[in-house]
Every structure is written in structure tokens, then in C-alpha cells.
Design a protein around this motif. Structure first.
Motif, PDB file in Angstrom:
ATOM      1  N   LYS A  30       5.209  14.345  19.038  1.00 49.37           N
ATOM      2  CA  LYS A  30       4.783  12.970  19.768  1.00 49.37           C
ATOM      3  C   LYS A  30       6.068  12.583  20.783  1.00 49.37           C
ATOM      4  CE  LYS A  30       3.380  10.453  16.720  1.00 49.37           C
ATOM      5  NZ  LYS A  30       2.625   9.233  15.923  1.00 49.37           N
ATOM      6  N   VAL A  31       5.995  12.684  22.014  1.00 48.61           N
ATOM      7  CA  VAL A  31       7.272  12.405  22.852  1.00 48.61           C
ATOM      8  C   VAL A  31       7.206  11.398  24.122  1.00 48.61           C
ATOM      9  CG1 VAL A  31       8.878  13.548  24.270  1.00 48.61           C
ATOM     10  CG2 VAL A  31       8.187  14.837  22.445  1.00 48.61           C
ATOM     11  N   VAL A  32       7.866  10.506  24.068  1.00 50.48           N
ATOM     12  CA  VAL A  32       7.574   9.676  25.270  1.00 50.48           C
ATOM     13  C   VAL A  32       8.783   9.915  26.339  1.00 50.48           C
ATOM     14  CG1 VAL A  32       8.917   7.729  24.009  1.00 50.48           C
ATOM     15  CG2 VAL A  32       7.823   7.065  26.172  1.00 50.48           C
ATOM     16  N   TYR A  33       8.274  10.366  27.527  1.00 46.86           N
ATOM     17  CA  TYR A  33       9.522  10.453  28.563  1.00 46.86           C
ATOM     18  C   TYR A  33       9.521   9.333  29.370  1.00 46.86           C
ATOM     19  CZ  TYR A  33       9.982  15.490  27.953  1.00 46.86           C
ATOM     20  OH  TYR A  33      10.103  16.873  27.620  1.00 46.86           O
ATOM     21  N   HIS A  34      10.819   8.609  29.680  1.00 46.42           N
ATOM     22  CA  HIS A  34      11.154   7.434  30.194  1.00 46.42           C
ATOM     23  C   HIS A  34      11.773   7.731  31.632  1.00 46.42           C
ATOM     24  CE1 HIS A  34      13.845   3.714  30.077  1.00 46.42           C
ATOM     25  NE2 HIS A  34      12.904   3.233  30.582  1.00 46.42           N
ATOM     26  N   ILE A  35      10.918   7.309  32.528  1.00 47.25           N
ATOM     27  CA  ILE A  35      11.344   7.288  33.797  1.00 47.25           C
ATOM     28  C   ILE A  35      11.651   6.078  34.638  1.00 47.25           C
ATOM     29  CG2 ILE A  35      10.823   8.272  36.158  1.00 47.25           C
ATOM     30  CD1 ILE A  35      10.597  10.645  34.321  1.00 47.25           C
ATOM     31  N   ASP A  36      12.888   5.758  34.947  1.00 53.13           N
ATOM     32  CA  ASP A  36      13.009   4.540  35.523  1.00 53.13           C
ATOM     33  C   ASP A  36      13.700   4.718  37.175  1.00 53.13           C
ATOM     34  OD1 ASP A  36      15.621   5.014  34.961  1.00 53.13           O
ATOM     35  OD2 ASP A  36      15.915   3.257  33.869  1.00 53.13           O
ATOM     36  N   ASP A  37      13.857   5.735  37.501  1.00 54.24           N
ATOM     37  CA  ASP A  37      14.289   5.974  38.849  1.00 54.24           C
ATOM     38  C   ASP A  37      13.699   7.528  39.296  1.00 54.24           C
ATOM     39  OD1 ASP A  37      15.565   6.601  41.231  1.00 54.24           O
ATOM     40  OD2 ASP A  37      17.389   5.670  40.534  1.00 54.24           O
ATOM     41  N   GLN A 135       8.163   4.497  20.378  1.00 51.31           N
ATOM     42  CA  GLN A 135       9.092   5.071  19.397  1.00 51.31           C
ATOM     43  C   GLN A 135       9.029   4.412  18.181  1.00 51.31           C
ATOM     44  OE1 GLN A 135      13.514   5.671  21.208  1.00 51.31           O
ATOM     45  NE2 GLN A 135      12.571   4.093  22.560  1.00 51.31           N
ATOM     46  N   TYR A 136       9.236   3.079  17.975  1.00 52.58           N
ATOM     47  CA  TYR A 136       9.195   2.315  16.636  1.00 52.58           C
ATOM     48  C   TYR A 136       8.237   2.228  15.781  1.00 52.58           C
ATOM     49  CZ  TYR A 136      10.229  -1.163  13.330  1.00 52.58           C
ATOM     50  OH  TYR A 136      10.514  -1.778  11.819  1.00 52.58           O
ATOM     51  N   LYS A 137       6.943   1.869  16.630  1.00 49.70           N
ATOM     52  CA  LYS A 137       5.618   1.966  15.886  1.00 49.70           C
ATOM     53  C   LYS A 137       4.934   2.949  15.678  1.00 49.70           C
ATOM     54  CE  LYS A 137       4.697  -2.900  17.174  1.00 49.70           C
ATOM     55  NZ  LYS A 137       3.703  -3.859  17.931  1.00 49.70           N
ATOM     56  N   ASP A 138       4.954   4.002  16.546  1.00 46.63           N
ATOM     57  CA  ASP A 138       4.065   5.390  16.658  1.00 46.63           C
ATOM     58  C   ASP A 138       4.866   6.498  16.495  1.00 46.63           C
ATOM     59  OD1 ASP A 138       1.780   3.622  17.458  1.00 46.63           O
ATOM     60  OD2 ASP A 138       2.445   3.431  19.534  1.00 46.63           O
ATOM     61  N   GLY A 139       6.195   6.433  16.128  1.00 50.03           N
ATOM     62  CA  GLY A 139       6.977   7.625  15.699  1.00 50.03           C
ATOM     63  C   GLY A 139       7.014   8.552  16.999  1.00 50.03           C
TER      64      GLY A 139
END
Length: 145
Positions: A30-37, A135-139
Motif C-alpha cells: 500500500k502506497v500513498v503518493y503525496h502531490i503538493d505542486d 502512513q500511521y494508521k493504515d501502514g
């Protein structure tokens, strides 16, 4: 007594390693991609995600956008440098199971409306909180292209 402690310590290591290995092998990554720009990360991020899924198609991916990253998911948005529309790339990734989320705090701060975004966009109350919770709760592993 030393032998007993050594055996106990060795057993704990073996049990711990076995538990860790089984946790790692169960389920998909499981991956979160973080886009702020979007201007800096948009096209690169979408290509990273495509390559990620080409190599590991079972990966669960959520893209969280906030600040200028939400521009990636606006109707008619494109990479200005390469003159590439984001929508077809986002749609193709959505069809592969990728979820795209837009920060509602950013909408409020920038006076944006939900109907300005593609149908592929979902919304989350806070992009930063969502990234932290994933990240923290769902790994979820964290990637910022």
C-alpha cells in the motif's frame, strides 16, 4: 542460567522474524503518493505511478493532493512544460485502481469548487491529515515524487 537466557533470546528472535516475515508477505503493498505542486510533481508523479503498477500491479495506491497539487485534478489541467493533458493519464491510472484525493481545505483556501475537478477526483477533509493517517494508521508507504 546463561544457557536458558540465550535460548529464550534466540526463540524471541525467531518468533519475531517469523511474525515480521508473515506480516510482510500478507496482502499487497500500500502506497500513498503525496502531490503538493502539480507543476513540479504532476507528470513525474503520474509516470512514477504507471511504472510502479507496471512492475507491481497488485499495489494499492492512493494519490493525495493539496496546495498547488490539486491543480493536477482540475478539469482541463495540463503539464505546461510538455503540453500534456493530465486527464487521460489520471483516467488510465484510475482504471487500474488508483484513487485520487483532493484536500477540501485547499478548496476553501483557494475558493475552488468540487465541480472544477475531474470525475476521477475524490475529496478528503485535509490532505495532510489523510497522508499522516494512511502512513500511521493504515501502514501505507510514503512517496513524494
Amino acid at each position: 542460567m546463561k544457557k536458558l537466557l540465550h535460548l529464550l533470546f534466540t526463540a524471541m528472535i525467531v518468533i519475531g522474524f517469523t511474525s515480521f516475515a508473515s506480516a510482510q508477505s500478507s496482502g499487497s503493498t500500500k502506497v500513498v503518493y503525496h502531490i503538493d505542486d502539480a507543476e513540479i510533481q504532476g507528470l513525474k508523479g503520474l509516470r512514477n505511478i504507471r511504472n510502479h503498477l507496471d512492475t507491481s500491479p497488485q499495489t494499492m495506491i492512493i494519490v493525495v493532493t493539496h496546495a498547488n497539487g490539486v491543480d493536477l485534478l482540475m478539469e482541463g489541467a495540463k503539464d505546461k512544460k510538455n503540453n500534456v493533458d493530465y486527464a487521460p493519464l489520471v483516467g488510465a491510472l484510475k482504471s487500474r485502481g488508483v484513487k485520487f484525493e483532493v484536500c477540501e481545505i485547499t478548496l476553501k483556501n483557494r475558493n475552488l469548487k468540487k465541480d472544477q475537478f475531474t470525475l476521477d477526483a475524490d475529496f478528503t477533509p485535509s490532505g495532510v491529515v489523510r497522508v499522516a493517517d494512511l502512513q500511521y494508521k493504515d501502514g501505507f508507504a510514503y512517496i513524494k515524487p
